[in-house]
Design an enzyme around this catalytic site. Structure first.
Site, PDB file in Angstrom:
ATOM      1  CB  SER A  31      -0.960   0.013   1.185  1.00 41.03           C
ATOM      2  OG  SER A  31      -0.252   0.116   2.398  1.00 41.03           O
ATOM      3  CG  ASP A  75      -5.451   4.812   5.616  1.00 38.30           C
ATOM      4  OD1 ASP A  75      -5.562   4.280   4.501  1.00 38.30           O
ATOM      5  OD2 ASP A  75      -4.353   5.071   6.151  1.00 38.30           O
ATOM      6  CG  HIS A  99      -1.402   3.769   5.078  1.00 41.06           C
ATOM      7  ND1 HIS A  99      -2.727   3.413   5.054  1.00 41.06           N
ATOM      8  CD2 HIS A  99      -0.750   2.797   4.398  1.00 41.06           C
ATOM      9  CE1 HIS A  99      -2.870   2.275   4.382  1.00 41.06           C
ATOM     10  NE2 HIS A  99      -1.671   1.884   3.987  1.00 41.06           N
TER      11      HIS A  99
END
Length: 183
Positions: A62, A128, A102
């Site tokens: 990701s 998210d 992230h």
């Protein structure tokens, strides 16, 4: 075979058994020292970095191209540092055991001084919010495990392999054990 020869063989076997017991004790103590040293180093890193988990492995794609699956990240988590847009953070969400790596994409600052933020994986199409706990729209500083400060590419792939293929991991450990204890 005479009595003297049998006594000599018996004495040699006793010496051999004592030597094996000493060697086994030495191996157990050596292993215990390695484990305790690793724990002390880990605890020391926690204190120095301010992070409950100073080293993590990237488990998904990701964050590509910034980080790849298997990259080993080094984290800090100093409480006095403000969260910034663009910063890569590792966070935990209530109800999930595995932390997520992230990027912070948006800050929400309230008049009372509290700061909330939103994250997204570089390689993901959406933010998210779908990963957060039910009803949670923003993260806070208490959700942060650490901030990425450096990395080693692909070093953590061994961890991923051992988690995804536990039978191979056990066989690998046994093979290493056998190789180390060959005479």
């Amino acid at each position: 075979m005479g009595l003297a020869s049998m006594l000599q063989i018996d004495e040699m076997m006793g010496d051999f058994n004592r030597m094996n017991k000493r060697q086994s004790l030495y191996q157990v103590l050596s292993f215990a020292m390695i484990v305790s040293s690793a724990l002390m180093i880990w605890k020391g890193l926690m204190v120095v970095t301010g992070s409950e988990s100073p080293i993590v492995v990237v488990l998904s794609g990701s964050m590509e191209p910034a980080f790849h699956r298997g990259d080993l990240l080094f984290l800090t988590n100093y409480k006095e540092e403000p969260v910034r847009v663009g910063e890569i953070v590792v966070f935990k969400v209530e109800g999930r055991d595995i932390p997520i790596v992230h990027r912070v994409i948006k800050l929400h600052e309230k008049e009372d001084g509290t700061v909330k933020f939103l994250t997204k994986g570089d390689n993901n199409n959406v933010d998210d919010r779908g990963l957060y706990a039910p009803g949670q729209m923003w993260l806070t500083k208490k959700d942060i495990v650490g901030r990425a400060r450096g990395f080693l590419p692909y070093v953590g792939i061994i961890t991923i392999f051992m988690n995804e293929y536990p039978k191979w991991a056990i066989l690998s450990v046994l093979a290493i054990f056998v190789l180390l204890h060959r005479e």
